[in-house]
Design an enzyme around this catalytic site. Structure first.
Site, PDB file in Angstrom:
ATOM      1  N   ASP A 128      -9.147  -3.560  -5.377  1.00 44.16           N
ATOM      2  CA  ASP A 128      -8.700  -3.168  -4.489  1.00 44.16           C
ATOM      3  C   ASP A 128     -10.113  -2.165  -4.055  1.00 44.16           C
ATOM      4  OD1 ASP A 128      -7.171  -1.313  -2.730  1.00 44.16           O
ATOM      5  OD2 ASP A 128      -6.325  -1.766  -3.860  1.00 44.16           O
TER       6      ASP A 128
ATOM      7  N   SER B 200       0.818  -0.924   0.010  1.00 43.45           N
ATOM      8  CA  SER B 200       0.032  -0.085  -0.131  1.00 43.45           C
ATOM      9  C   SER B 200       0.473   1.050  -0.430  1.00 43.45           C
ATOM     10  CB  SER B 200      -0.812   0.091   0.819  1.00 43.45           C
ATOM     11  OG  SER B 200      -2.195   0.832   0.879  1.00 43.45           O
TER      12      SER B 200
ATOM     13  N   HIS C  37      -7.170  -5.369  -1.582  1.00 44.90           N
ATOM     14  CA  HIS C  37      -5.962  -4.500  -1.352  1.00 44.90           C
ATOM     15  C   HIS C  37      -5.028  -5.455  -0.279  1.00 44.90           C
ATOM     16  CE1 HIS C  37      -3.923  -0.802  -0.686  1.00 44.90           C
ATOM     17  NE2 HIS C  37      -3.768  -0.974   0.473  1.00 44.90           N
TER      18      HIS C  37
END
Length: 478
Positions: free
Chosen positions: A349, A259, A393
């Site tokens: 995501d 991330s 994610h």
């Protein structure tokens, strides 16, 4: 208990609005983002009814107060627990793959109720968060060596940006495990994302798999504030850790990130040029090099469309139109500086969008010719195979292609991971990397509720992103 919920793709788009409350600049043309939704709110309605969460979902629709939201989530107990990896994928898809991404907290409530959260042993989210801030997630690690083979602070090179964080604090954020070999095996730096710490992000997936490997010796970063503060400062921890680990190991470092960790590593490469020669490979998972058009949806506000609520500094900086993103890309950060392999899910995501094809936020160019492999499993894996299915994610942390290509890159220092060197067909036939259990996958999926809980408890909320620091202003073309 299994959930089989049909879903339909709707042709709606998500608009990001420039407002006086945000200091923003225009960057690339606003990408079109397909928002997946259910006719009549099918997922929230059907799944919420199955789990007995109708009142909870309604309450979450009626409040923007962080404390109230956390109290509501604390009251959600698991009504079902997936018993297989296909069921995990199916349940996550029913929650996130078909829900219009406007209220992530409702989706988290559904996730908790589905047994895909960290609610184990009857503990509520607040208790788990409190336990989460110690041990392997400690930001005060005192066993790190002070004798380094070359200067790394206040600067490793005359061209590097200055540090604003004292060296002792930068070093204390690096968690070096007792079994670390200090260069006998290649060091791997694990960098977490927003609202997270390296210990828990990687402990039940990639660190578990890499520990004991002849090609990797993992250490991880626990940045104070859980990567919620100014991303420019978060990047200082990455830049320092790269040069420090390289110095104490007398070898190059591989960086694996998740991330925001990928975005901030790219910022470190851009403004601390000394780091580039010290990194053999960069392997960012679910990164947002172009920011995300969903950042506003994470800001609690009575007007969720405009996203005018106060946000953590790093969240504002990850808005697609932020100055942080514009500055990075204008300074050359839209292309790789070192051999790079990116991993991102086109379906779906829930934090970073767009995340599909060459317009994906994770997609990195190769203007410098260092070697880049951009991996979207829904494109790489055969249609209908487990590996081409739903991965969110956090899901990319356990995808079979992610681990296989990390090992491939580690085995070919100075080259990105290559799909031609791995058995794509076999890897895509699995739901998770071989070696990971159902419990590991459940714990990885549970990172999202923990992250949102940390966001709800963070004290530093702002309406305007932190100013771009002078070193970046002088270097970029913004």
């Amino acid at each position: 208990m299994r959930f089989s919920i049909p879903y339909f793709a709707l042709g709606a788009s998500i608009a990001v609005h420039d407002t006086a409350a945000r200091a923003v600049v225009a960057v690339d043309e606003e990408p079109a983002v397909e928002s997946r939704g259910l006719v009549g709110g099918l997922v929230g309605g059907v799944l919420g009814t199955v789990l007995g969460l109708g009142d909870v979902l309604e309450q979450l629709d009626q409040t923007q107060d962080p404390g109230t939201i956390l109290d509501i989530l604390n009251g959600v107990k698991p009504r079902a627990t997936p018993t297989s990896l296909p069921e995990v994928q199916e349940t996550l898809q029913s929650i996130y793959g078909a829900a219009t991404p406007t209220n992530l907290f409702k989706n988290v409530a559904l996730q908790l109720g589905s047994g895909l959260g960290p609610h184990d042993g009857g503990k509520d989210l607040t208790s788990i968060i409190a336990e989460h801030l110690d041990g392997e997630n400690s930001v005060d690690n005192s066993n790190n060596p002070t004798n380094v083979s070359r200067a790394v602070y206040p600067s490793a090179s005359a061209g590097d940006a200055p540090y604003s964080v004292p060296e002792a604090q930068l070093r204390a954020a690096i968690r070096i495990p007792a079994a670390f070999t200090f260069g006998a095996k290649p060091p791997v730096l694990l960098v977490p994302g927003t609202w997270s710490y390296g210990g828990s992000v990687f402990g039940v997936n990639l660190r578990k798999l890499l520990t004991g490997s002849p090609h990797a010796d993992p250490v991880w970063l626990n940045v104070p504030g859980g990567m919620m503060r100014d991303a420019q400062v978060n990047s200082e921890y990455v830049a320092y850790a790269v040069n420090y680990l390289s110095a104490i190991c007398n070898s190059n470092v591989t960086v694996v990130s998740w991330s925001q960790g990928g975005l901030d590593t790219q910022w470190a490469f851009t403004f601390w040029p000394s780091t580039r020669a010290r990194v053999s490979n960069f392997l960012p998972i679910s990164p947002d090099f172009r920011g995300t058009v969903l950042a506003n949806a994470l800001c609690l506000s009575a007007d969720s469309e405009l996203g005018l609520g106060p946000c953590d500094p790093a969240v504002i900086q990850q808005e697609h139109t932020s100055r942080y993103i514009a500055t990075l890309r204008a300074a050359g950060g839209d292309s790789a500086y070192v051999p790079t392999t990116t991993f991102y899910s086109g379906f779906f995501d829930e934090i970073v969008q767009p995340q599909h094809g060459t317009e994906a936020s994770a997609y990195l160019l190769d203007a410098r010719g260092v070697g880049v492999t951009n991996v979207e499993p829904q494109v790489v894996c055969p249609s209908g195979s487990p590996g081409a299915g739903f991965y969110g994610h956090a899901g990319m942390l356990y995808h079979p292609l992610t681990y296989a290509l990390i090992v491939d890159a580690l085995s070919h220092s100075g080259e990105p991971g290559s799909l031609s060197r791995v058995d794509v067909a076999d890897l895509c036939s699995h739901y998770a990397a071989p070696g990971l259990t159902l419990e590991d996958v459940l714990a990885t999926a549970g990172l999202i509720p923990i992250a949102l809980g940390l966001m709800l408890t963070s004290p530093d909320k702002r309406l305007i992103e932190p100013p771009i620091l002078s070193y970046a202003k002088a270097t970029s073309r913004v």
